[in-house]
Design a protein around this motif. Structure first.
Motif, PDB file in Angstrom:
ATOM      1  N   GLU A   1     109.713  94.318 117.873  1.00  0.00           N
ATOM      2  CA  GLU A   1     109.588  94.564 116.596  1.00  0.00           C
ATOM      3  C   GLU A   1     110.359  95.448 116.278  1.00  0.00           C
ATOM      4  OE1 GLU A   1     110.214  93.246 113.061  1.00  0.00           O
ATOM      5  OE2 GLU A   1     109.248  92.451 114.809  1.00  0.00           O
ATOM      6  N   SER A   2     110.284  96.591 117.011  1.00  0.00           N
ATOM      7  CA  SER A   2     110.499  98.663 116.323  1.00  0.00           C
ATOM      8  C   SER A   2     111.859  98.243 116.822  1.00  0.00           C
ATOM      9  CB  SER A   2     110.026  99.236 117.173  1.00  0.00           C
ATOM     10  OG  SER A   2     108.522  99.919 116.311  1.00  0.00           O
ATOM     11  N   THR A   3     112.854  98.250 118.177  1.00  0.00           N
ATOM     12  CA  THR A   3     113.536  98.303 118.735  1.00  0.00           C
ATOM     13  C   THR A   3     114.871  97.754 117.013  1.00  0.00           C
ATOM     14  OG1 THR A   3     112.573  98.002 121.110  1.00  0.00           O
ATOM     15  CG2 THR A   3     115.093  97.975 120.185  1.00  0.00           C
ATOM     16  N   ARG A   4     114.444  96.173 117.131  1.00  0.00           N
ATOM     17  CA  ARG A   4     115.206  95.538 116.407  1.00  0.00           C
ATOM     18  C   ARG A   4     115.417  95.788 115.067  1.00  0.00           C
ATOM     19  NH1 ARG A   4     114.064  91.832 112.089  1.00  0.00           N
ATOM     20  NH2 ARG A   4     112.290  92.158 112.312  1.00  0.00           N
ATOM     21  N   ARG A   5     114.227  96.367 114.322  1.00  0.00           N
ATOM     22  CA  ARG A   5     113.770  97.285 113.576  1.00  0.00           C
ATOM     23  C   ARG A   5     115.227  98.451 113.419  1.00  0.00           C
ATOM     24  NH1 ARG A   5     108.435  96.650 110.335  1.00  0.00           N
ATOM     25  NH2 ARG A   5     108.437  94.258 109.891  1.00  0.00           N
ATOM     26  N   LEU A   6     115.400  99.173 114.857  1.00  0.00           N
ATOM     27  CA  LEU A   6     115.765 100.606 114.960  1.00  0.00           C
ATOM     28  C   LEU A   6     116.788 100.591 114.434  1.00  0.00           C
ATOM     29  CD1 LEU A   6     112.943 102.380 116.534  1.00  0.00           C
ATOM     30  CD2 LEU A   6     113.644 102.966 114.226  1.00  0.00           C
ATOM     31  N   ALA A   7     117.974  98.587 115.016  1.00  0.00           N
ATOM     32  CA  ALA A   7     118.985  98.344 115.788  1.00  0.00           C
ATOM     33  C   ALA A   7     119.820  99.183 114.354  1.00  0.00           C
ATOM     34  CB  ALA A   7     119.137  97.260 115.450  1.00  0.00           C
ATOM     35  N   PRO A   8     119.706  98.955 113.024  1.00  0.00           N
ATOM     36  CA  PRO A   8     120.667  99.802 112.489  1.00  0.00           C
ATOM     37  C   PRO A   8     120.433 101.417 112.079  1.00  0.00           C
ATOM     38  CG  PRO A   8     119.229  98.260 111.235  1.00  0.00           C
ATOM     39  CD  PRO A   8     118.409  98.160 112.966  1.00  0.00           C
ATOM     40  N   VAL A   9     119.436 101.938 112.878  1.00  0.00           N
ATOM     41  CA  VAL A   9     119.394 103.144 112.277  1.00  0.00           C
ATOM     42  C   VAL A   9     120.283 103.695 113.797  1.00  0.00           C
ATOM     43  CG1 VAL A   9     117.283 105.257 112.632  1.00  0.00           C
ATOM     44  CG2 VAL A   9     117.296 103.516 111.522  1.00  0.00           C
ATOM     45  N   LEU A  10     120.220 103.396 114.894  1.00  0.00           N
ATOM     46  CA  LEU A  10     120.572 103.895 115.930  1.00  0.00           C
ATOM     47  C   LEU A  10     122.027 103.942 116.066  1.00  0.00           C
ATOM     48  CD1 LEU A  10     118.698 102.161 118.845  1.00  0.00           C
ATOM     49  CD2 LEU A  10     118.601 104.211 118.140  1.00  0.00           C
ATOM     50  N   ALA A  11     122.386 102.395 115.009  1.00  0.00           N
ATOM     51  CA  ALA A  11     123.563 102.309 114.927  1.00  0.00           C
ATOM     52  C   ALA A  11     124.137 103.318 113.585  1.00  0.00           C
ATOM     53  CB  ALA A  11     124.351 100.958 114.011  1.00  0.00           C
ATOM     54  N   MET A  12     124.101 103.751 112.923  1.00  0.00           N
ATOM     55  CA  MET A  12     123.614 104.951 111.963  1.00  0.00           C
ATOM     56  C   MET A  12     124.031 106.293 112.691  1.00  0.00           C
ATOM     57  SD  MET A  12     121.849 106.537 108.780  1.00  0.00           S
ATOM     58  CE  MET A  12     121.203 105.165 108.496  1.00  0.00           C
ATOM     59  N   VAL A  13     123.102 106.232 113.762  1.00  0.00           N
ATOM     60  CA  VAL A  13     122.938 107.596 114.648  1.00  0.00           C
ATOM     61  C   VAL A  13     124.429 108.057 115.540  1.00  0.00           C
ATOM     62  CG1 VAL A  13     121.800 108.593 116.377  1.00  0.00           C
ATOM     63  CG2 VAL A  13     120.465 107.984 115.106  1.00  0.00           C
ATOM     64  N   SER A  14     125.108 106.684 115.541  1.00  0.00           N
ATOM     65  CA  SER A  14     126.133 106.662 116.578  1.00  0.00           C
ATOM     66  C   SER A  14     127.391 106.848 115.681  1.00  0.00           C
ATOM     67  CB  SER A  14     125.532 105.337 117.692  1.00  0.00           C
ATOM     68  OG  SER A  14     126.008 104.196 116.988  1.00  0.00           O
ATOM     69  N   GLN A  15     127.102 105.929 114.569  1.00  0.00           N
ATOM     70  CA  GLN A  15     128.624 106.728 114.047  1.00  0.00           C
ATOM     71  C   GLN A  15     128.363 108.013 113.491  1.00  0.00           C
ATOM     72  OE1 GLN A  15     128.099 104.122 111.120  1.00  0.00           O
ATOM     73  NE2 GLN A  15     129.068 102.431 111.388  1.00  0.00           N
ATOM     74  N   LEU A  16     126.714 108.578 113.364  1.00  0.00           N
ATOM     75  CA  LEU A  16     127.029 110.076 113.104  1.00  0.00           C
ATOM     76  C   LEU A  16     127.525 110.799 113.970  1.00  0.00           C
ATOM     77  CD1 LEU A  16     123.938 110.129 110.892  1.00  0.00           C
ATOM     78  CD2 LEU A  16     126.445 110.213 110.062  1.00  0.00           C
ATOM     79  N   GLN A  17     126.889 110.025 115.292  1.00  0.00           N
ATOM     80  CA  GLN A  17     127.478 111.816 116.565  1.00  0.00           C
ATOM     81  C   GLN A  17     128.994 111.342 116.586  1.00  0.00           C
ATOM     82  OE1 GLN A  17     125.162 109.372 119.488  1.00  0.00           O
ATOM     83  NE2 GLN A  17     123.273 111.239 119.484  1.00  0.00           N
ATOM     84  N   ALA A  18     129.647 109.895 116.133  1.00  0.00           N
ATOM     85  CA  ALA A  18     131.059 110.041 116.655  1.00  0.00           C
ATOM     86  C   ALA A  18     131.535 110.656 115.317  1.00  0.00           C
ATOM     87  CB  ALA A  18     131.446 108.539 116.448  1.00  0.00           C
ATOM     88  N   ARG A  19     131.364 111.200 114.348  1.00  0.00           N
ATOM     89  CA  ARG A  19     131.813 111.341 113.701  1.00  0.00           C
ATOM     90  C   ARG A  19     131.661 112.730 113.597  1.00  0.00           C
ATOM     91  NH1 ARG A  19     130.616 110.718 107.303  1.00  0.00           N
ATOM     92  NH2 ARG A  19     131.921 112.385 107.648  1.00  0.00           N
TER      93      ARG A  19
END
Length: 173
Positions: free
Chosen positions: A52-70
């Protein structure tokens, strides 16, 4: 930790949201995750909670990857800007050296000009009495020539008068 409450300002969060097209209400709480509970669930590795946490964390992880790319893009851009700044600084130093050299040359030229003007004034001061003496000598020479011509004329008259006296026939003229 950037996930901790108050880690970023409201303006910073708004900028991040707008740049990554994240909804305004996107927070850990909006996902139903409290930071302490999320951390405990991830550390415990509980199966259902972890999934459940992984499912809920997917948007957070996406945000983290976007921030890392930026961040990587920003680092590359910062590197380029630093290189340009270094080039500009080198140009500035080169121009500063040229300016200093030009100013030294200008100061030297001004000093030489002042020395030349001073020498010209001294030469003029020395030349004025010489010019006055020359002009006076020319006036005297002209007067001497006139007196010499007059003397020659008078000698001629004297010679004629002596000749008349010698013949005892003075001419009336």
């Amino acid at each position: 930790n950037w996930l901790s409450p108050g880690a970023c300002s409201g303006a910073m969060a708004a900028e991040l949201r707008s740049s990554m097209e994240v909804p305004e209400a996107f927070t850990l709480a909006s996902l139903g995750l409290e930071p302490k509970a999320l951390l405990a669930a991830l550390q415990s590795g509980a199966g259902g909670v972890a999934g459940e946490s992984t499912r809920r964390l997917a948007p957070v992880l996406a945000m983290v990857s976007q921030l890392q790319a930026r961040l990587q893009e920003s680092e590359a851009e910062v590197s380029q800007l630093q290189l340009r700044a270094d080039e500009r600084d080198e140009e500035r130093r080169l121009l500063a050296r040229r300016t200093e050299r030009a100013e030294r040359e200008r100061d030297t030229a001004l000093r030489r000009r002042n020395e030349a003007e001073s020498a010209a004034q001294e030469a003029k001061a020395e030349a004025i009495p010489l010019a006055e003496s020359y002009m006076e000598a020319e006036v005297l020479r002209s007067s001497l020539e006139a007196a010499t011509e007059e003397l020659d004329r008078l000698r001629g008259d004297l010679s004629a008068c002596r000749g008349e006296l010698a013949r005892l026939w003075p001419q009336l003229s």
